[in-house]
Design an enzyme around this catalytic site. Structure first.
Site, PDB file in Angstrom:
ATOM      1  N   HIS A 185      38.445  62.082  39.337  1.00 31.75           N
ATOM      2  CA  HIS A 185      37.749  62.846  40.394  1.00 31.75           C
ATOM      3  C   HIS A 185      38.452  64.174  40.703  1.00 31.75           C
ATOM      4  CE1 HIS A 185      35.107  59.520  41.130  1.00 31.75           C
ATOM      5  NE2 HIS A 185      36.055  58.734  41.583  1.00 31.75           N
ATOM      6  N   ASP A 245      34.818  53.906  34.021  1.00 35.14           N
ATOM      7  CA  ASP A 245      35.046  53.635  35.442  1.00 35.14           C
ATOM      8  C   ASP A 245      33.689  53.511  36.140  1.00 35.14           C
ATOM      9  OD1 ASP A 245      37.510  54.155  37.614  1.00 35.14           O
ATOM     10  OD2 ASP A 245      35.526  54.674  38.405  1.00 35.14           O
ATOM     11  N   HIS A 301      32.798  54.741  38.834  1.00 34.90           N
ATOM     12  CA  HIS A 301      32.434  56.011  39.468  1.00 34.90           C
ATOM     13  C   HIS A 301      32.283  57.115  38.420  1.00 34.90           C
ATOM     14  CE1 HIS A 301      34.816  53.741  42.542  1.00 34.90           C
ATOM     15  NE2 HIS A 301      33.798  54.113  43.304  1.00 34.90           N
ATOM     16  N   ASP A 347      36.817  49.068  37.819  1.00 33.96           N
ATOM     17  CA  ASP A 347      36.195  48.757  39.109  1.00 33.96           C
ATOM     18  C   ASP A 347      34.710  48.420  38.980  1.00 33.96           C
ATOM     19  OD1 ASP A 347      35.914  51.397  38.323  1.00 33.96           O
ATOM     20  OD2 ASP A 347      36.646  52.253  40.205  1.00 33.96           O
TER      21      ASP A 347
HETATM   22 ZN   LIG Z   1      36.411  54.233  40.103  1.00 33.10          ZN
END
Ligand SMILES: [Zn+2]
Length: 342
Positions: free
Chosen positions: A124, A161, A163, A248
């Site tokens: 991120h 991931d 995200h 995750d």
């Molecule tokens: Zn993540």
């Protein structure tokens, strides 16, 4: 040939307190790798510090200096999720340096591939902004380092991931030399990663987003890999594969709503390993991103490493979960394939 492994105790010093992204992620994972004997079969590699110049391959030098200054002044919260502690600058640049050291070892042929057990995560982190637990984008810097230092022309990043790696996408959005392919729960944090985000200019077609509906599990992730990830990476013909390996999306991980199991992650790792063998002479760097469940994370890491070594996987204690039909998945996958000419 052997699989390299990088970990450094300094990663425990980014002390986030009662936060899902905490040092316990490292100690729990190491405990399983050590207790199972997996660690002793890996080639331990030494981490190093990334230099400010290397961090500036992706990040604005003013941002790098800003992170250092905040740490030196005692630290503080960047946003409600993201903490800079007094040690965070040194830790985060060691994370990047560890990834670069793993890359050097793979490029030299010291090891066939490498796993980087690192924290805090990076995908991120944008060129000018820390967010979502991330300070410096280790995988993005590694992709740029592979090009500038090892003179590679095409590097692919696969991000599994849960995200979307908005920071990585931002770093290469108009760049035709880095393919960024991501499966991620959508709509979800950080809000980016729609199928229609495909890159711009020279980078058109080089951002490949697969926005997975809530509740997607092993079958959906396998199809996303078989029908999109594998063919787009094959078409791009990278000379090196990097994985932003977040765990995750595991069903036990409470940060998100996906239903991937350890087996599901193993299946993705297996396809990535085959791609690296077919396209890149086996050159593969897998670097940890997210993953916050203290049983699932260690088992997912263990399974990934077993796959990288080509060994027999050991059944995990959590097992699989049934998923059933995931509404909207087929339509999403068709849209992604149409956008990318698959
Ligand atoms: Zn993540």
């Amino acid at each position: 040939m052997s699989v390299g492994f990088i970990y450094d105790p300094i990663f425990l010093e980014h002390d986030t307190g009662a936060h899902p992204e905490n040092p316990g992620r490292m100690t729990a994972t190491l405990a399983l790798l050590e207790g199972s004997g997996v660690l002793s079969r890996l080639e331990r590699l030494a981490a190093r510090d990334a230099t400010p110049e290397e961090l500036a391959f992706v990040h604005d030098p003013r941002y790098v200096a800003g992170v250092e200054r905040v740490a030196d002044e005692g630290g503080g919260w960047v946003d409600p999720d993201t903490l800079i502690t007094p040690r965070s600058y040194d830790v985060a640049r060691r994370v990047v340096g560890a990834t670069l050291a793993a890359l050097d070892a793979v490029m030299r042929g010291d090891v066939a591939s490498a796993f980087c057990l690192v924290r805090p995560p990076g995908h991120h982190a944008r060129p000018m902004q820390a967010m979502g637990f991330c300070l410096f984008n280790h995988v993005a810097v590694a992709a740029e380092y592979a090009r500038r230092v090892h003179s590679l022309e095409r590097v692919a990043i696969i991000d599994w991931d849960v995200h979307h790696g908005n920071g990585t996408q931002d770093a290469f959005y108009d760049d035709g030399g880095v393919l960024y392919v991501s499966t991620h729960e959508y709509p979800f944090y950080p809000g980016t990663g729609a199928a229609e985000e495909t890159g711009e200019g020279a980078g058109r077609g080089c951002s490949v987003n697969i926005p997975m509906p809530h509740g997607s599990g092993d079958p959906e992730h396998a199809r996303a890999f078989e029908e999109v990830v594998v063919p787009v990476v094959r078409r791009f013909r990278p000379e090196l594969l990097l994985v932003s390996a977040g765990y995750d999306a595991h069903f036990a991980d409470e940060i998100a709503l996906q239903r991937v199991s350890v087996d599901g992650y193993g299946a993705m790792a297996s396809m990535v390993r085959e791609l690296a063998g077919e396209l890149c002479g086996g050159r593969l760097i897998v670097a940890l991103e997210g993953g916050y469940h203290m049983v699932a994370l260690p088992w997912c890491v263990r399974r990934t490493i077993e796959v990288m070594r080509g060994g027999e996987p050991v059944p995990d204690p959590l097992g699989p979960v049934p998923t059933g039909d995931v509404a909207g998945f087929d339509a999403m996958l068709s849209r992604v394939k149409a956008l990318h000419g698959l």
